[in-house]
Design an enzyme around this catalytic site. Structure first.
Site, mmCIF file in Angstrom:
data_model
loop_
_atom_site.group_PDB
_atom_site.id
_atom_site.type_symbol
_atom_site.label_atom_id
_atom_site.label_comp_id
_atom_site.label_asym_id
_atom_site.label_seq_id
_atom_site.Cartn_x
_atom_site.Cartn_y
_atom_site.Cartn_z
ATOM 1 N N GLU A 40 46.101 31.816 32.440
ATOM 2 C CA GLU A 40 46.762 32.743 31.527
ATOM 3 C C GLU A 40 48.099 32.191 30.643
ATOM 4 O O GLU A 40 48.468 32.411 29.294
ATOM 5 C CB GLU A 40 47.476 34.024 32.274
ATOM 6 C CG GLU A 40 46.544 34.829 32.877
ATOM 7 C CD GLU A 40 45.825 34.390 33.961
ATOM 8 O OE1 GLU A 40 45.870 33.292 34.621
ATOM 9 O OE2 GLU A 40 44.725 35.176 34.410
ATOM 10 N N HIS A 60 46.263 46.137 40.070
ATOM 11 C CA HIS A 60 45.550 46.716 38.761
ATOM 12 C C HIS A 60 45.613 47.926 38.241
ATOM 13 O O HIS A 60 44.899 48.833 37.711
ATOM 14 C CB HIS A 60 43.837 46.637 38.982
ATOM 15 C CG HIS A 60 43.342 45.295 39.291
ATOM 16 N ND1 HIS A 60 43.757 44.523 40.494
ATOM 17 C CD2 HIS A 60 42.655 44.159 38.569
ATOM 18 C CE1 HIS A 60 43.024 43.263 40.578
ATOM 19 N NE2 HIS A 60 42.325 43.241 39.272
#
Lengths: 332, 342
Positions: A58, A127
């Site tokens: 990332e 999430h």
């Protein structure tokens, strides 16, 4: 006019922009296969090497997107779930957001970070979250959170055309919702709120999924004789506070709603700005609706206990109206 | 290649031998960095200068040898210890000194200061106050070059502390995978802030590219010609489309991590020993042995450069402060893509 889901609308937005501008590249994991929500489906077939498979790195993804943007490309990054962007916060906050300012305006960083946020089907703690307040807190970033397919396309094209880093937040639960979406190029300008419904008793300020819930809340409130005005901010940074203040100056009451935590949430910023500007005109304190200050639990029975929906917005609006009655009684 | 081997290379007509202009230019820039940094140190310790600053004294050969091996369109990313990189890439003393003094004609109009000097027009993509901050930016700059079809390569300066960041491994993996034109040049000055490399770092630094198929070279970072040759070799490889290289340049910072700190973590004897390998007298000895310059010529360079540094301080002190009314300017670009309907 095509009737598209939000995912289809943003896919269309990508095609429109990429056909116009060969300097746009897309970077992310799995996007060649359509992305986690199908929002990139088919782009590789049409645009080939401009759609770049990235490793699960990332920090590198965001750092390289910023670096490439500062060197003449427009980069669109898929972070998949917004939680994954936390691995790139150094590059986002310390590099992408700051490059232009700290180098005295020498650089521009036209990049878009697409992140899916919000709860869906018990996705649980890592999430399900909504981080717009974290992004909004950082100068140099713009933050967008659409609530419908028309805005989703127009805001994404506007974000790609913008010469600044833009965080584009896509609420997972509302992705399938459909609307009429014009073909071809159009933009919804960043920093312009939409008045979804006019009303006279209370203003509900919301964005993303809570703008959808706010419209339902307004229907409920109407049954009780409460007339709610619904403002969909659409963009969090820049914040269209003028539209909010104009509405609250009329209704004298406000509820600010988001799915993210109330504590330290973006609603606190909106509430503070309303109170600074309109303190003497308000008939009730500005109410906030958001998640309780906890992680998002897995069990369906628990998730709803943390995350607010339409009912909480209705209750907050009722409270604002009731409280203002008390206030007026005390004053008289 | 060592300075000793340089003459041999010249005799063999090695095209990697720098021209006389480059050889003299490297000398002038090394002296320039030294004198600039000594003056900054003096002014900072006298509390005339705001902020804080990290001295490049002792490491001049790395920045100068590295940048001299580049073509004009090439790019660099830099570090918190970035003055040397900026000077080596051609940023002028007045713009740098004015920036360090927080003045309007500074390289970043007073927005950046010591740790954020940049000049995009010269391909200097910024000093960076975050250790390892250049890895992603360098990968992205190289990705843009690959897409835009130009030959620009990016030289990524970083330190031995930064090599332990995840971003190093993420960037070397991605740039190797895509054969991007990047050179990772590690300035091993032996300390991550105050902590010696032995206490933080496992294995050989030059081996860290090996798992990714990236060649690693280790050079004497106090030998400007050795750095030049290593970067030249890596640049040739990058321009052939073969991807990144890793170079470890072993050097030493003569002062502490930041100017003004106490330095309890190493002995005066260590520093004195290291100062014997000062890159500038070594290079001057080589230039003189080759008959390219004499002692008076060297002294003339020091004199000229010192005067230029002094003039840059006078320029900075006389320069205007930025207008407080502009403090919010340049936070966001107001421009948009040409095709935008807005």
């Amino acid at each position: 006019m095509p009737y598209l889901s939000m995912g289809q609308a943003t896919n269309d937005a990508m095609r429109v922009a990429m056909r116009l501008d060969p300097t746009i590249i897309v970077m992310g994991l799995d996007i060649r296969w359509g992305g986690s929500f199908g929002q990139f489906r088919g782009l590789y077939d049409e645009f080939g090497e401009r759609v770049i498979d990235m490793p699960i790195s990332e920090a590198l993804i965001v750092g390289a997107a910023a670096g490439a943007a500062s060197r003449g490309l427009r980069t669109v990054v898929s972070m998949s779930f917004v939680e994954f962007s936390m691995g790139a916060m150094d590059e986002l906050v310390n590099q992408a957001a700051k490059l232009r300012y700290m180098f005295g305006g020498q650089a521009k960083v036209p990049m878009v970070l697409r992140c899916a946020d919000g709860t869906i089907r018990s996705a649980a703690a890592q999430h399900s979250e909504s981080f717009e307040a974290i992004f909004a807190h950082v100068p140099g970033l713009k933050v967008v959170a659409p609530s419908n397919a028309y805005d989703a396309k127009g805001l994404l094209i506007a974000a790609i055309a913008d010469d600044n880093p833009v965080i584009y937040l896509e609420n997972k639960k509302i992705q399938p919702t459909k609307a009429e979406v014009p073909e071809g190029l159009y933009e919804v300008p960043l920093g312009k709120a939409a008045i979804r419904r006019e009303g006279s008793d209370v203003t509900i300020v919301a964005y993303s999924i809570q703008a959808v819930n706010a419209a339902q809340a307004a229907d409920e409130l109407a049954k009780e004789g409460i007339s709610a005005e619904v403002i969909d901010l659409r963009t969090i940074v820049p914040l269209d506070i003028d539209t909010v203040l104009k509405s609250v100056a009329k209704t004298k009451r406000a509820v600010v709603a988001h799915e993210a935590w109330t504590f330290g949430g973006f609603g606190a910023e909106v509430a503070a700005q309303i109170q600074e500007a309109l303190f003497s005109e308000l008939k009730a304190p500005v109410m906030r609706v958001g998640a309780r200050h906890s992680h998002i639990p897995f069990a369906p029975a628990l998730e709803r206990a943390i995350v607010p929906a339409t009912e909480e917005i209705v209750a907050a609006a009722r409270r604002a109206v009731a409280l203002s009655g008390q206030t007026m009684q005390r004053a008289s | 290649m060592s300075q000793g081997a340089m003459k041999e290379a010249a005799q063999e007509g090695d095209r990697r031998l720098p021209s006389l202009d480059v050889l003299f230019g490297m000398h002038r820039r090394m002296v320039g960095i030294r004198q600039f940094e000594e003056r900054v140190r003096t002014d900072y310790l006298a509390r005339r200068m705001p902020g804080f600053t990290h001295s490049y004294v002792g490491e001049e050969a790395v920045a100068v040898g590295g940048c001299a091996a580049l073509e004009p369109g090439d790019l660099i990313t830099s570090t918190h210890r970035g003055h040397g990189h900026a000077i080596a890439k051609g940023v002028g003393f007045p713009a740098m000194m004015a920036e360090l003094y927080g003045k309007l004609p500074g390289a970043c109009a007073g927005r950046g200061g010591s740790m954020h000097i940049a000049d995009f027009s010269l391909g200097m993509l910024g000093a960076n106050g975050i250790v390892g901050g250049g890895f992603g930016l360098a990968a992205g700059a190289a990705l843009a070059a690959q897409f835009l079809g130009n030959r620009d390569l990016t030289l990524c300066f970083f330190g031995d502390g930064a090599i332990n960041k995840g971003q190093f491994h993420e960037s070397i993996n991605f740039t190797a995978l895509r054969r991007l034109p990047v050179i990772f040049l590690c300035e091993n000055n032996q300390f991550a802030q105050y902590t010696a490399i032995e206490r933080t770092t496992a294995g050989a630094l030059a081996d860290r590219g090996t798992p990714f198929g990236v060649p690693g070279a280790e050079v004497d970072g106090n030998d400007v010609l050795a750095v030049y040759q290593a970067v030249r070799t890596a640049a040739d490889r990058a321009r052939r489309g073969e991807g990144p290289s890793l170079i470890i340049a072993n050097t030493y910072r003569f002062y502490g991590h930041n100017v003004g700190e106490a330095v309890p973590y190493r002995s005066e004897a260590d520093v004195a020993e290291r100062r014997k390998r000062d890159p500038i007298p070594r290079y001057e000895a080589w230039l003189q042995a080759e008959g390219l310059i004499d002692a008076a010529g060297c002294a003339g360079v020091w004199e000229e450069v010192t005067r230029e540094v002094d003039e840059s301080v006078a320029f900075a002190l006389a320069a205007a402060d930025p207008d407080p009314a502009t403090a919010m300017d340049d936070l966001y670009a107001s421009t948009r893509a040409a095709w935008s309907t807005q």
